[in-house]
Scaffold this active site. Structure first.
Site, short mmCIF file in Angstrom:
data_model
loop_
_atom_site.label_atom_id
_atom_site.label_comp_id
_atom_site.label_asym_id
_atom_site.label_seq_id
_atom_site.Cartn_x
_atom_site.Cartn_y
_atom_site.Cartn_z
N GLN A 1 -21.28 -33.74 -52.27
CA GLN A 1 -21.09 -32.58 -51.36
C GLN A 1 -21.91 -32.78 -50.09
OE1 GLN A 1 -22.25 -29.52 -54.22
NE2 GLN A 1 -23.99 -30.82 -54.78
N ASP B 1 -31.73 -26.04 -56.64
CA ASP B 1 -32.76 -25.48 -55.75
C ASP B 1 -34.05 -25.15 -56.51
OD1 ASP B 1 -30.63 -23.29 -56.61
OD2 ASP B 1 -32.61 -22.35 -56.54
N GLU C 1 -28.47 -31.50 -63.31
CA GLU C 1 -28.00 -31.29 -61.93
C GLU C 1 -27.24 -32.54 -61.49
OE1 GLU C 1 -28.04 -29.08 -59.11
OE2 GLU C 1 -26.89 -30.86 -58.48
N ASP D 1 -23.33 -34.99 -64.68
CA ASP D 1 -22.36 -33.90 -64.76
C ASP D 1 -22.63 -33.07 -66.01
OD1 ASP D 1 -18.71 -33.84 -64.48
OD2 ASP D 1 -20.13 -32.30 -65.10
N GLY D 2 -22.85 -31.77 -65.82
CA GLY D 2 -23.14 -30.89 -66.95
C GLY D 2 -22.02 -30.86 -67.96
N ASP E 1 -26.00 -22.31 -63.74
CA ASP E 1 -26.32 -21.91 -62.36
C ASP E 1 -25.59 -22.87 -61.42
OD1 ASP E 1 -29.47 -21.81 -60.48
OD2 ASP E 1 -27.44 -21.10 -60.01
N THR F 1 -22.27 -24.22 -58.71
CA THR F 1 -21.54 -23.86 -57.50
C THR F 1 -20.25 -23.16 -57.94
OG1 THR F 1 -20.73 -26.14 -57.62
CG2 THR F 1 -22.43 -25.68 -55.97
N ASP F 2 -19.31 -23.01 -56.99
CA ASP F 2 -18.08 -22.28 -57.29
C ASP F 2 -17.08 -23.13 -58.07
OD1 ASP F 2 -18.68 -21.20 -53.98
OD2 ASP F 2 -19.06 -20.04 -55.81
N PRO G 1 -17.34 -30.31 -57.49
CA PRO G 1 -18.11 -30.76 -58.65
C PRO G 1 -18.27 -29.67 -59.72
CG PRO G 1 -19.52 -30.57 -56.70
CD PRO G 1 -18.13 -30.38 -56.23
N1 SAM Z 1 -27.28 -19.93 -57.16
C1 SAM Z 1 -26.21 -20.65 -56.51
C2 SAM Z 1 -24.91 -19.93 -56.71
O1 SAM Z 1 -24.84 -19.01 -57.51
O2 SAM Z 1 -23.95 -20.33 -56.05
C3 SAM Z 1 -26.09 -22.06 -57.00
C4 SAM Z 1 -27.38 -22.75 -57.22
S1 SAM Z 1 -27.42 -24.45 -57.27
C5 SAM Z 1 -27.57 -24.88 -55.61
C6 SAM Z 1 -25.80 -24.97 -57.76
C7 SAM Z 1 -25.88 -26.43 -58.19
O3 SAM Z 1 -24.83 -26.78 -59.09
C8 SAM Z 1 -25.78 -27.43 -57.03
O4 SAM Z 1 -27.03 -28.04 -56.83
C9 SAM Z 1 -24.71 -28.44 -57.48
O5 SAM Z 1 -25.00 -29.76 -57.14
C10 SAM Z 1 -24.72 -28.21 -58.98
N2 SAM Z 1 -23.50 -28.62 -59.69
C11 SAM Z 1 -22.21 -28.44 -59.30
N3 SAM Z 1 -21.37 -28.98 -60.20
C12 SAM Z 1 -22.15 -29.49 -61.21
C13 SAM Z 1 -21.87 -30.16 -62.44
N4 SAM Z 1 -20.59 -30.41 -62.81
N5 SAM Z 1 -22.91 -30.52 -63.23
C14 SAM Z 1 -24.19 -30.27 -62.85
N6 SAM Z 1 -24.53 -29.66 -61.68
C15 SAM Z 1 -23.51 -29.26 -60.88
#
Ligand code: SAM
Length: 283
Positions: A31, A86, A106, A137-138, A155, A157-158, A162
């Protein structure tokens, strides 16, 4: 010259904040990672053009994703956190001396790097000895886990890019397997005010109800997220989030919070009728 950051909250509605300066701007394998300093919300993390965290209102999100499940089961010892780059969710978990082990999965090391450098207030507990960070990848990580955690916090992203795989039946089924028999899962559950994710999130509710015996949704006011009305999904094998709330025990821990309290805990599960109706669409 005035600099503004804008995010589309729907196809026809934009949210804009005035920018002081850009602090970080790089593209990772996953991203586009940007951190800016802004007049109203302090430093903010933006991923692929979407506001993730702001210094001014992150306390709301991180209080609500952590203290709601912890007040239901203060005996939580082992936690899995998916996403959370974060560090704000980790910071709130580390305030519990009773928590013994935190796995944080993460996908993007660049988010952690950027937040360690420019968001020290949220990244401050990433080096806690109880925290183990896995950059993967979670969705894949949780496939390998069985009966290992008291609590899983998603926690993410949308539900695109990813994060897409973290809103699937496979993922929730594997989270069920990774939790022990008193396990609780909480996920960031978007909003139903704009049409964007209504269908997706009502499907998520339907999936969770097929997998977990106890499923609820709770809400919080988060000014910088689309519409400001934000939801969290709650699913458990054992605990009802309201009947099993241990208010006296949680208050006895003396954890000072800026947003969460045990009265608000009871209120946040009382959803507006339109939200209940939209989320039950795919039942
Ligand atoms: N609090 C924020 C919200 O509600 O939108 C999100 C916090 S954090 C920045 C979201 C994290 O999810 C990002 O750092 C992103 O890289 C991570 N992420 C996205 N897809 C993921 C996956 N498949 N496995 C692990 N982490 C992932």
């Amino acid at each position: 010259m005035e600099l503004w950051f804008s995010e589309f909250h729907s196809k026809y509605a934009k949210f804009s904040i005035k920018v002081k300066e850009e602090l970080y701007n790089k593209k990772s394998d996953f991203q586009h990672v940007v951190i800016m300093d802004t007049f109203e919300f302090g430093r903010v993390l933006v991923l692929d053009g979407f506001l993730m965290v702001t210094e001014k209102d992150e306390f709301i999100y991180h209080d609500m994703i952590v203290h709601v499940p912890m007040a239901v089961n203060p005996d939580v010892k082992r936690v899995l956190v998916i996403g959370a780059g974060d560090g704000g969710t980790i910071r709130e978990l580390c305030r519990y001396p009773t928590i013994e082990h935190i796995d944080m999965v993460e996908i993007d090391p660049m988010v952690v790097e950027a937040c360690r450098q420019h968001l020290p207030r949220t990244a401050c507990s990433l080096d806690d000895p109880r925290v183990n960070i896995y950059f993967e990848d979670g969705l894949k990580y949780v496939r390998r886990k069985q009966n290992e955690y008291d609590l899983i916090l998603v926690d993410s992203t949308d539900p695109f890019g990813p994060g897409e795989g973290l809103f699937t039946r496979e993922f929730y089924g594997n989270c069920y397997k990774a939790l022990n028999d008193r396990g609780i899962l909480v996920n960031q559950h978007e909003s139903t005010f704009y049409d964007e994710y209504v269908d997706k999130m009502s499907h998520v509710q339907h999936m969770l109800k097929e997998i977990f015996p106890k499923v609820n949704v709770y809400q919080a006011h988060i000014p910088t997220y689309p519409s400001g009305h934000w939801l969290f999904g709650y699913a458990s094998k054992h605990f009802d989030p309201i009947k099993d709330l241990q208010a006296d025990r949680w208050n006895g821990l003396g954890i000072k919070t800026k947003y969460y309290n045990t009265e608000l805990h009871l209120g946040c599960f009382a959803l507006p009728n339109y939200v209940k109706e939209l989320l039950s669409r795919n039942e």
